[in-house]
Motif scaffolding. Structure first.
Motif, PDB file in Angstrom:
ATOM      1  N   MET A   1      28.090  23.053  43.365  1.00 24.09           N
ATOM      2  CA  MET A   1      28.975  23.940  44.069  1.00 24.09           C
ATOM      3  C   MET A   1      28.431  25.360  43.981  1.00 24.09           C
ATOM      4  N   LYS A   2      28.240  25.979  45.140  1.00 25.55           N
ATOM      5  CA  LYS A   2      27.742  27.359  45.182  1.00 25.55           C
ATOM      6  C   LYS A   2      28.889  28.321  45.478  1.00 25.55           C
ATOM      7  N   VAL A   3      28.910  29.416  44.703  1.00 27.03           N
ATOM      8  CA  VAL A   3      29.934  30.440  44.876  1.00 27.03           C
ATOM      9  C   VAL A   3      29.251  31.796  44.960  1.00 27.03           C
ATOM     10  N   ALA A   4      29.657  32.583  45.954  1.00 25.72           N
ATOM     11  CA  ALA A   4      29.174  33.963  46.063  1.00 25.72           C
ATOM     12  C   ALA A   4      30.183  34.875  45.394  1.00 25.72           C
ATOM     13  N   GLY A   5      29.718  35.633  44.418  1.00 30.78           N
ATOM     14  CA  GLY A   5      30.553  36.649  43.789  1.00 30.78           C
ATOM     15  C   GLY A   5      30.339  37.958  44.517  1.00 30.78           C
ATOM     16  N   LEU A   6      31.423  38.670  44.753  1.00 29.29           N
ATOM     17  CA  LEU A   6      31.351  39.923  45.495  1.00 29.29           C
ATOM     18  C   LEU A   6      32.058  41.037  44.731  1.00 29.29           C
ATOM     19  N   GLY A  29      25.944  26.546  52.493  1.00 28.26           N
ATOM     20  CA  GLY A  29      26.271  25.744  51.324  1.00 28.26           C
ATOM     21  C   GLY A  29      27.319  26.329  50.405  1.00 28.26           C
ATOM     22  N   LEU A  30      27.872  27.486  50.738  1.00 27.72           N
ATOM     23  CA  LEU A  30      28.878  28.079  49.860  1.00 27.72           C
ATOM     24  C   LEU A  30      30.162  27.263  49.871  1.00 27.72           C
ATOM     25  N   ALA A  31      30.765  27.137  48.691  1.00 27.18           N
ATOM     26  CA  ALA A  31      32.065  26.485  48.564  1.00 27.18           C
ATOM     27  C   ALA A  31      33.187  27.509  48.517  1.00 27.18           C
ATOM     28  N   ALA A  32      32.852  28.767  48.120  1.00 23.00           N
ATOM     29  CA  ALA A  32      33.867  29.813  47.989  1.00 23.00           C
ATOM     30  C   ALA A  32      33.190  31.161  47.831  1.00 23.00           C
ATOM     31  N   VAL A  33      33.984  32.198  48.034  1.00 18.83           N
ATOM     32  CA  VAL A  33      33.593  33.548  47.629  1.00 18.83           C
ATOM     33  C   VAL A  33      34.560  33.955  46.531  1.00 18.83           C
ATOM     34  N   ALA A  34      34.110  34.771  45.605  1.00 16.20           N
ATOM     35  CA  ALA A  34      34.941  35.139  44.459  1.00 16.20           C
ATOM     36  C   ALA A  34      34.831  36.627  44.169  1.00 16.20           C
ATOM     37  N   THR A  35      35.931  37.166  43.671  1.00 13.93           N
ATOM     38  CA  THR A  35      35.960  38.548  43.211  1.00 13.93           C
ATOM     39  C   THR A  35      37.085  38.679  42.202  1.00 13.93           C
ATOM     40  N   VAL A  36      37.192  39.856  41.609  1.00 18.85           N
ATOM     41  CA  VAL A  36      38.266  40.111  40.651  1.00 18.85           C
ATOM     42  C   VAL A  36      39.607  40.072  41.389  1.00 18.85           C
ATOM     43  N   SER A  37      40.630  39.588  40.720  1.00 19.80           N
ATOM     44  CA  SER A  37      41.935  39.353  41.336  1.00 19.80           C
ATOM     45  C   SER A  37      42.491  40.546  42.095  1.00 19.80           C
ATOM     46  N   ASP A  38      42.351  41.750  41.546  1.00 18.93           N
ATOM     47  CA  ASP A  38      42.976  42.897  42.200  1.00 18.93           C
ATOM     48  C   ASP A  38      42.282  43.315  43.495  1.00 18.93           C
ATOM     49  N   LYS A  39      41.153  42.692  43.822  1.00 21.54           N
ATOM     50  CA  LYS A  39      40.459  42.982  45.080  1.00 21.54           C
ATOM     51  C   LYS A  39      40.503  41.805  46.058  1.00 21.54           C
ATOM     52  N   ALA A  40      41.107  40.708  45.648  1.00 19.71           N
ATOM     53  CA  ALA A  40      41.055  39.477  46.442  1.00 19.71           C
ATOM     54  C   ALA A  40      41.800  39.577  47.772  1.00 19.71           C
ATOM     55  N   ALA A 112      29.005  47.467  48.590  1.00 15.60           N
ATOM     56  CA  ALA A 112      29.196  46.039  48.333  1.00 15.60           C
ATOM     57  C   ALA A 112      28.033  45.482  47.525  1.00 15.60           C
ATOM     58  N   THR A 113      28.351  44.542  46.631  1.00 19.54           N
ATOM     59  CA  THR A 113      27.332  43.800  45.899  1.00 19.54           C
ATOM     60  C   THR A 113      27.648  42.317  46.030  1.00 19.54           C
ATOM     61  N   ALA A 114      26.606  41.507  45.954  1.00 19.62           N
ATOM     62  CA  ALA A 114      26.797  40.057  46.030  1.00 19.62           C
ATOM     63  C   ALA A 114      25.816  39.371  45.095  1.00 19.62           C
ATOM     64  N   ALA A 115      26.244  38.260  44.535  1.00 19.78           N
ATOM     65  CA  ALA A 115      25.409  37.388  43.710  1.00 19.78           C
ATOM     66  C   ALA A 115      25.879  35.965  43.979  1.00 19.78           C
ATOM     67  N   ILE A 116      25.013  35.007  43.756  1.00 19.81           N
ATOM     68  CA  ILE A 116      25.373  33.604  44.005  1.00 19.81           C
ATOM     69  C   ILE A 116      25.112  32.779  42.749  1.00 19.81           C
ATOM     70  N   ALA A 117      26.103  31.968  42.383  1.00 20.81           N
ATOM     71  CA  ALA A 117      25.979  31.062  41.239  1.00 20.81           C
ATOM     72  C   ALA A 117      26.184  29.633  41.713  1.00 20.81           C
ATOM     73  N   GLU A 118      25.610  28.717  40.946  1.00 20.97           N
ATOM     74  CA  GLU A 118      25.770  27.301  41.228  1.00 20.97           C
ATOM     75  C   GLU A 118      26.302  26.640  39.974  1.00 20.97           C
ATOM     76  N   GLY A 119      27.291  25.783  40.132  1.00 21.74           N
ATOM     77  CA  GLY A 119      27.871  25.103  38.987  1.00 21.74           C
ATOM     78  C   GLY A 119      28.660  23.892  39.418  1.00 21.74           C
ATOM     79  N   ASP A 120      29.377  23.310  38.474  1.00 14.27           N
ATOM     80  CA  ASP A 120      30.143  22.104  38.763  1.00 14.27           C
ATOM     81  C   ASP A 120      31.576  22.381  39.165  1.00 14.27           C
ATOM     82  N   GLY A 121      31.977  23.645  39.099  1.00 13.84           N
ATOM     83  CA  GLY A 121      33.309  24.028  39.524  1.00 13.84           C
ATOM     84  C   GLY A 121      34.428  23.589  38.612  1.00 13.84           C
ATOM     85  N   ALA A 122      34.109  22.935  37.531  1.00 15.73           N
ATOM     86  CA  ALA A 122      35.168  22.432  36.630  1.00 15.73           C
ATOM     87  C   ALA A 122      35.796  23.529  35.815  1.00 15.73           C
TER      88      ALA A 122
END
Length: 122
Positions: A1-6, A29-40, A112-122
């Motif tokens: 699972m790939k997630v882009a952090g922003l 291939g992204l499954a989601a984008v993510a950021t800190v809650s107060d910016k979501a 804006a900044t972006a990074a991408i992580a890959e993991g199992d999402g668990a």
């Protein structure tokens, strides 16, 4: 699972978020984008998520603290306790064994900044 952090300033534009995401590797291939809650709820982030066809994962600020990131921002470290909001959000949202596949990149206008992580999402 790939997630882009922003990470971004509140006045960020969709174009700046898109530029940072593309520089980090793009939306394929992204499954989601993510950021800190107060910016979501930022409008530009919601637009990007719709454009990419993925959900937004809101990561509580306390979950970001202490996540080791390869890039470091003094401002982000003081505010969130992590060196990079984008990297930490990507890692947190991608799961406990996630790894970065793209370190933080910054949009040309530096909003804006972006990074991408890959993991199992668990």
């Amino acid at each position: 699972m790939k997630v882009a952090g922003l990470g971004f300033r509140m006045d960020v534009t969709l174009a700046s978020l898109r530029e940072a995401l593309l520089a980090a590797g793009g939306a394929d291939g992204l499954a989601a984008v993510a950021t800190v809650s107060d910016k979501a709820d930022a409008e530009a982030l919601k637009q990007l998520a719709r454009e990419c066809g993925v959900p937004i994962r809101a990561v509580p600020a306390d979950m970001l603290a202490g996540i080791d990131t390869p890039t470091q921002s003094k401002l982000v470290m003081e505010k969130f306790g992590a060196g990079s909001l984008a990297e930490a959000a990507a890692l947190a949202a991608a799961g406990p064994r996630a790894r970065l596949i793209a370190t933080r990149v910054v949009s040309q206008d530096r909003t804006a900044t972006a990074a991408i992580a890959e993991g199992d999402g668990a």
